[in-house]
Design a protein around this motif. Structure first.
Motif, short mmCIF file in Angstrom:
data_model
loop_
_atom_site.label_atom_id
_atom_site.label_comp_id
_atom_site.label_asym_id
_atom_site.label_seq_id
_atom_site.Cartn_x
_atom_site.Cartn_y
_atom_site.Cartn_z
N LEU A 1 0.30 -1.14 -0.35
CA LEU A 1 -0.34 0.25 -0.39
C LEU A 1 0.61 1.25 0.21
CD1 LEU A 1 -3.02 -1.13 2.85
CD2 LEU A 1 -3.21 -0.92 0.42
N ALA A 2 -0.11 2.33 -0.68
CA ALA A 2 1.45 3.53 -0.42
C ALA A 2 1.06 4.30 0.34
CB ALA A 2 0.78 4.36 -1.75
N GLU B 1 -8.49 15.91 0.46
CA GLU B 1 -7.26 16.41 0.69
C GLU B 1 -6.10 16.39 1.86
OE1 GLU B 1 -9.66 20.31 1.39
OE2 GLU B 1 -11.01 20.19 -0.74
N LYS B 2 -6.27 15.76 3.08
CA LYS B 2 -5.77 14.77 4.20
C LYS B 2 -5.14 13.81 3.27
CE LYS B 2 -7.90 18.16 6.84
NZ LYS B 2 -8.67 18.25 8.35
N ARG B 3 -5.14 13.37 2.64
CA ARG B 3 -5.22 12.00 2.16
C ARG B 3 -5.87 10.97 2.77
NH1 ARG B 3 -1.08 11.58 -1.75
NH2 ARG B 3 -0.20 13.60 -2.56
N ILE B 4 -6.92 11.10 3.28
CA ILE B 4 -7.70 9.92 3.57
C ILE B 4 -8.49 9.16 2.72
CG2 ILE B 4 -9.39 9.24 5.55
CD1 ILE B 4 -7.73 11.65 7.32
N ILE B 5 -8.35 7.76 2.10
CA ILE B 5 -9.35 7.50 1.02
C ILE B 5 -10.69 6.81 2.16
CG2 ILE B 5 -9.63 6.01 -0.38
CD1 ILE B 5 -6.11 6.34 -1.13
N ALA B 6 -11.83 7.65 1.49
CA ALA B 6 -13.24 6.68 2.01
C ALA B 6 -14.11 6.59 0.87
CB ALA B 6 -13.66 8.16 3.08
N THR B 7 -15.19 6.32 1.23
CA THR B 7 -15.95 6.42 -0.02
C THR B 7 -17.03 6.55 0.59
OG1 THR B 7 -16.73 3.64 0.44
CG2 THR B 7 -14.49 3.97 -0.99
N THR B 8 -18.61 6.54 -1.21
CA THR B 8 -20.03 7.20 -0.17
C THR B 8 -20.67 5.70 -0.90
OG1 THR B 8 -20.45 7.56 -2.76
CG2 THR B 8 -19.49 9.38 -0.66
N THR B 9 -21.91 5.10 0.33
CA THR B 9 -23.06 4.31 -0.05
C THR B 9 -23.31 4.53 -1.55
OG1 THR B 9 -24.43 5.16 0.89
CG2 THR B 9 -22.84 3.86 1.52
#
Length: 443
Positions: free
Chosen positions: A52-53, A404-412
């Motif tokens: 992982l990066a 923007e803070k390099r945190i990867i989330a998603t939407t349902t």
């Protein structure tokens, strides 16, 4: 001599004696030196098994996972064998000396992990493919119905709709709760039990909802369906079909003892398996009621029946439902390596770690006035997915601000959408706290 696939291969010289998977490679194929084994009792070393990066906090890996090192190495090993001698490798693995040698090895690993038997498993390419195979295989007829819920994914609903329309049957959805903050196991089970009608032939549910993170009590639902079936003939009993992809690898893996009839799952999410792989586990007596829709390469009896101009002798079996054709075998054959990776860590430790990290996330979100948490805080009603809203922001805006803070989330991906994050065994407590600070700052 009976004309079988094996006899054909031997007489044409393809089934050369002594050819073995891993033993028919050319001398030019280099064997990679295995990396030193990681100490999988240390979570930092578990994280190191994933490529992982490091500059990102990965909180969306339930969606599409990174292959851990043992899986990457297995895929590469099989790819080299296939590239060096594709015909010999495939023929030996799939047809000589026995049909399904490698598929059966894969199924044996899956059965060891989930319970049940290898001959109760069909190999498919994804959860979607598995659900389609099951619903298209149901012996539905005009007047029958399939019951499901308002909360299931697009592919589950579409698999049901397409099968019902083709058979002239109907399908119906019900809500399992009225409000996310008023969910109980008893109410969920009661609603499903009350909704079953005399015309209901199957109940389709999802183990862990990707819409809210809710985890259903599959064993209790299975017991409720079994009560209904006591008063029905075996050929007309209600079958319980489970989309299990967001629970497999994140919760207790003993799904064959859960009371369902069919369990469909891709392997490329919480199981960390090769991309484009999956399986359907089914009870043998449930498979016997089904109708396959795609030719299989895994059953010698199907091929022999065709060669002899006969209809296959029933009843149908699980291996009749593994779609035929040639596949990305280097991925399929690497499934056991993903399972061994889980087993080396310990399934109970994996489940506990996922519950711990996501519990930390839920408690942190629940304490924020500008956040609405939709995932139940009770570990018995949740697993590895956490869904929430931030006041005054749309779910895509939340995801963009976190990126923007390099945190990867998603939407349902549902009509009512939420922001969604997920902590796996490759994450850390520090990453959870960093994500919580970022969400707190959104106020």
């Amino acid at each position: 001599m009976k004309l079988t696939r094996r006899a054909f291969l031997v007489t044409t010289g393809v089934g050369t004696a002594g050819a073995t998977l891993g033993g028919c490679r050319g001398e030019a194929v280099a064997t990679a030196t295995p990396a030193a084994a990681a100490n999988l009792q240390e979570w930092a070393e578990v994280r190191g098994e994933f490529d992982l990066a490091p500059e990102w906090i990965h909180l969306g890996l339930f969606f599409f996972v990174s292959h851990p090192r043992p899986v990457r190495e297995a895929i590469d090993r099989y790819r080299r064998e296939l590239d060096a001698n594709p015909v010999m490798t495939i023929e030996h693995a799939m047809f000589v000396p026995d049909f399904g040698a490698m598929p059966n090895r894969v199924k044996g690993a899956i059965a060891r992990y989930i319970g049940g038997r290898p001959d109760e498993i069909a190999l498919v390419g994804s959860t979607t493919e598995g659900l389609a195979a099951v619903y298209q295989g149901l012996p539905l007829r005009a007047g029958d119905e399939v019951l499901t819920t308002d909360h299931d994914h697009y592919v589950h609903h579409e698999s049901i709709r397409l099968a019902a329309e083709r058979a002239g049957a109907s399908w119906r959805t019900i809500p399992l709760f009225d409000s996310p903050d008023a969910i109980s196991e008893e109410e969920i089970v009661s609603r499903i039990r009350r909704a079953i009608r005399p015309s209901t032939r199957a109940v389709g549910i999802t183990w862990v909802h990707s819409s809210t993170g809710l985890r259903l009590p599959i064993a209790e639902i299975g017991a409720a369906v079994a009560e209904v079936n006591v008063r029905r003939p075996a050929a007309r009993r209600v079958l319980l079909v489970v989309d299990g992809v967001h629970g497999l690898g994140a919760a207790d893996p003993a799904v064959a003892a859960s009371g369902c009839d069919f369990f469909c799952s891709g392997a490329h999410k919480w199981l960390f398996g090769p991309r484009g792989t999956g399986f359907v586990w089914g009870r043998s007596d449930a498979w016997a009621l089904m109708r396959p829709g795609v030719p299989s390469f895994e059953s010698g009896e199907l091929f022999v029946a065709w060669m002899e101009g006969k209809k296959p002798a029933g009843p149908p079996k699980a291996n009749w439902f593994s779609p035929g054709g040639f596949h990305a075998y280097e991925h399929v054959w690497a499934i056991p390596d993903a399972i061994r990776f889980h087993e080396a860590i310990g399934p109970a430790r994996v489940t506990a770690r996922i519950a711990e990290l996501n519990g930390q996330m839920k408690e942190g979100l629940a304490g924020m006035d500008h956040v609405t948490l939709y995932t139940p805080r009770a570990s018995s009603l949740s697993a590895g997915i956490v869904c929430f809203d931030v006041a005054g922001m749309s779910p895509p805006e939340v995801v963009e601000r976190l990126l923007e803070k390099r945190i990867i989330a998603t939407t349902t991906p549902y009509p009512v959408s939420y922001a969604r994050i997920s902590c796996g065994i490759m994450n850390t407590e520090a990453e959870v706290e960093t994500a919580l600070r970022a969400i707190r700052d959104l106020a």
